[in-house]
Design an enzyme around this catalytic site. Structure first.
Site, PDB file in Angstrom:
ATOM      1  N   CYS A 110     -37.614   9.748 -12.028  1.00 16.93           N
ATOM      2  CA  CYS A 110     -36.221   9.990 -12.377  1.00 16.93           C
ATOM      3  C   CYS A 110     -35.664  11.219 -11.660  1.00 16.93           C
ATOM      4  O   CYS A 110     -35.451  11.173 -10.449  1.00 16.93           O
ATOM      5  CB  CYS A 110     -36.069  10.086 -13.889  1.00 16.93           C
ATOM      6  SG  CYS A 110     -34.366   9.894 -14.453  1.00 16.93           S
ATOM      7  N   GLU A 121     -43.117   5.227 -18.040  1.00 15.81           N
ATOM      8  CA  GLU A 121     -43.743   5.654 -19.301  1.00 15.81           C
ATOM      9  C   GLU A 121     -42.953   5.222 -20.524  1.00 15.81           C
ATOM     10  O   GLU A 121     -43.341   5.527 -21.651  1.00 15.81           O
ATOM     11  CB  GLU A 121     -43.880   7.181 -19.312  1.00 15.81           C
ATOM     12  CG  GLU A 121     -42.650   7.960 -19.770  1.00 15.81           C
ATOM     13  CD  GLU A 121     -41.449   7.869 -18.847  1.00 15.81           C
ATOM     14  OE1 GLU A 121     -40.333   8.181 -19.278  1.00 15.81           O
ATOM     15  OE2 GLU A 121     -41.610   7.467 -17.673  1.00 15.81           O
ATOM     16  N   GLY A 176     -28.989  16.126 -15.765  1.00 10.18           N
ATOM     17  CA  GLY A 176     -28.108  16.815 -14.834  1.00 10.18           C
ATOM     18  C   GLY A 176     -28.196  16.386 -13.385  1.00 10.18           C
ATOM     19  O   GLY A 176     -28.798  15.364 -13.024  1.00 10.18           O
ATOM     20  N   HIS A 208     -38.283   4.634 -15.525  1.00  8.37           N
ATOM     21  CA  HIS A 208     -39.264   5.281 -16.404  1.00  8.37           C
ATOM     22  C   HIS A 208     -40.459   4.373 -16.681  1.00  8.37           C
ATOM     23  O   HIS A 208     -40.422   3.558 -17.610  1.00  8.37           O
ATOM     24  CB  HIS A 208     -38.603   5.664 -17.728  1.00  8.37           C
ATOM     25  CG  HIS A 208     -37.622   6.789 -17.612  1.00  8.37           C
ATOM     26  ND1 HIS A 208     -37.958   8.100 -17.830  1.00  8.37           N
ATOM     27  CD2 HIS A 208     -36.323   6.785 -17.256  1.00  8.37           C
ATOM     28  CE1 HIS A 208     -36.901   8.870 -17.637  1.00  8.37           C
ATOM     29  NE2 HIS A 208     -35.895   8.088 -17.286  1.00  8.37           N
TER      30      HIS A 208
END
Length: 366
Positions: free
Chosen positions: A248, A335, A223, A333
Site C-alpha cells: 500500500c 494480509e 496520506g 492488502h
C-alpha cells in the site's frame, strides 16, 4: 429517543440523521468503503486516519465488537456514516456494540442517512470535506468553514510507533517499517516463523541494516506518499542489500524511490472486492484495498521497475517489482482480515526471496 445529527459537505449539501458514537464533533475528508463485513477492522485501520468513512453496506454493527480483531490499538479515523447501526449485536464473540466502541474512542458518527446518495456524490465529484454538527443553525457556517479548511498532512507521524519493538519468531528476521501498519501484517509474518522488529517511519537505512535483517517490509499507512520523503531516502539505502516487500503506502514509497510519480485518485479504492490481474500469470485475485493515491503508470517506464499487477476496474498500477534487485510491492492488502485470502501467497513469496538470499550469502562466504 434518537437525537438528530447533521452531516455537512463542502459542496453545500447536508444529510439529516441520528447521533451515533461520541458527542465530539469533527471534520475530515469523507470517503466510502464497499466491504460487506469487517467494520471493526475498517475503523481500526490506520490508513483511515483523519477521514470520515461512509459504509455502503446498509447494516453495520450486527455482530458487535470484540477485543481481538482490532488492527491498531487506538482507532484514528474522524467519523463514520452508516445507513443503520445495530443497537443489539448477536454474536458469541461480541463484547460491546458498534455505538459503544465509537463512544469509547471519541469517534462521532451518524446513522439513518442515505449512504447510497453520499457514495454516488463522491463517485461523481471526488472526495469531499465534511463535518458533523448537532444544531441545524450551524449548518451554513460549517459549509463556509469547510470551503476554507486545510487538513494536516502529518498522518504518518501521528500513527507510526515512536519506539522499536519486537514480535518474536524463530527463523527469519524481518524489519517492518511502520507507516500505520495493520496488526495482521505482523500476524502473517509470525505465522511463517519470522521475528518481526517494528520500527518508526523515519528510521534510517543505516539503523535498519544494523539490525542485520533477512528482509525489510514497508507497511500500509495514511496520506500522500510525497509527504514521507524521509522514507524515500531510506528505501534507496536498503534496496539491493536485503530483500524488500512493500504494501500500500509502502508500495507507493518504493515507486517514488525509483523515480516514479504518484497522483491523488478521484475517490480511491476502499473495499474487499477489487479485482486485480497478475500480468505474469493472467490470474485474477479479489483483493482488499484502502488507498486514495496511486502510481502513474507512464512514470514507471523510465525506471528500473516493472508493473506486475493492474486493477481491472480502472487499469491503475497494483504491483511492481525491481528488474534487477530482490524487491517487490503491491498496492492492495494481502494480509487483509477479514477479506479475500487470494493474495496471502505474497508473504510466502517474500519468505522464499529471503531464504534464497540467505543461501546466496552462505555460498559467497563459504
Amino acid at each position: 429517543m434518537f437525537e438528530k445529527r447533521y452531516l455537512v459537505l463542502e459542496d453545500g449539501s447536508y444529510y439529516v440523521g441520528f447521533k451515533l458514537g461520541s458527542d465530539q464533533l469533527t471534520k475530515g475528508e469523507i470517503v466510502f468503503t464497499t466491504g460487506m463485513t469487517g467494520y471493526q477492522e475498517t475503523i481500526s485501520d490506520p490508513s483511515f486516519t483523519g477521514q470520515i468513512i461512509t459504509f455502503t453496506y446498509p447494516l453495520i454493527g450486527n455482530y458487535g465488537i470484540n477485543r481481538d480483531d482490532f488492527e491498531s490499538l487506538v482507532p484514528t479515523l474522524n467519523g463514520v456514516v452508516v445507513k443503520e447501526a445495530c443497537q443489539f449485536p448477536s454474536n458469541f464473540r461480541a463484547e460491546i456494540s458498534f455505538d459503544d466502541v465509537l463512544k469509547e474512542y471519541d469517534i462521532p458518527g451518524i446513522s439513518g442517512v442515505d449512504t447510497r446518495s453520499i457514495t454516488k456524490k463522491i463517485r461523481q465529484h471526488g472526495v469531499l470535506k465534511a463535518a458533523f454538527v448537532d444544531n441545524a443553525s450551524d449548518i451554513e457556517s460549517t459549509i463556509e468553514t469547510l470551503k476554507h479548511t486545510t487538513f494536516p498532512r502529518t498522518e504518518v507521524p501521528t500513527v507510526s510507533t515512536k519506539t522499536p519493538y519486537v514480535s518474536t519468531g524463530f527463523d527469519l528476521k524481518v524489519v517492518l517499517v511502520d507507516f500505520g501498519k495493520k496488526q495482521n501484517i505482523v500476524r502473517e509474518l509470525n505465522a511463517r516463523g519470522c521475528e518481526v522488529t517494528v520500527v518508526p517511519y523515519d528510521t534510517s537505512a543505516a539503523d535498519i541494516l544494523k539490525r542485520n535483517p533477512d528482509g525489510v517490509m514497508l507497511s500500509n499507512g495514511p496520506g500522500d506518499p510525497d509527504d514521507v520523503q524521509v522514507a524515500v531516502e531510506m528505501i534507496k539505502g536498503i534496496l539491493g542489500k536485503v530483500p524488500f516487500f512493500g504494501i500500500c503506502l509502502g508500495h507507493q514509497l518504493f515507486a517514488l524511490s525509483q523515480g516514479a510519480k504518484s497522483f491523488k485518485m478521484k475517490f480511491g479504492h476502499r473495499g474487499a472486492n477489487h479485482p486485480v490481474k497478475d500480468l505474469a500469470t493472467g490470474k485474477i485475485a479479489l483483493t482488499s484495498q484502502n488507498h486514495g493515491y496511486a502510481i502513474d503508470a507512464t512514470s514507471v517506464e523510465s525506471t528500473d521497475l516493472e508493473i506486475t499487477h493492474i486493477a481491472l476496474n480502472d487499469g491503475t498500477v497494483e504491483g511492481l517489482k525491481h528488474k534487477y534487485l530482490p524487491a517487490f510491492s503491491v498496492q492492495y492488502h494481502p494480509e487483509a482480515c477479514p477479506g479475500p485470502t487470494d493474495s496471502n501467497y505474497l508473504f510466502d513469496q517474500f519468505i522464499e526471496m529471503m531464504n534464497e538470499n540467505k543461501q546466496k550469502e552462505r555460498v559467497t562466504h563459504a
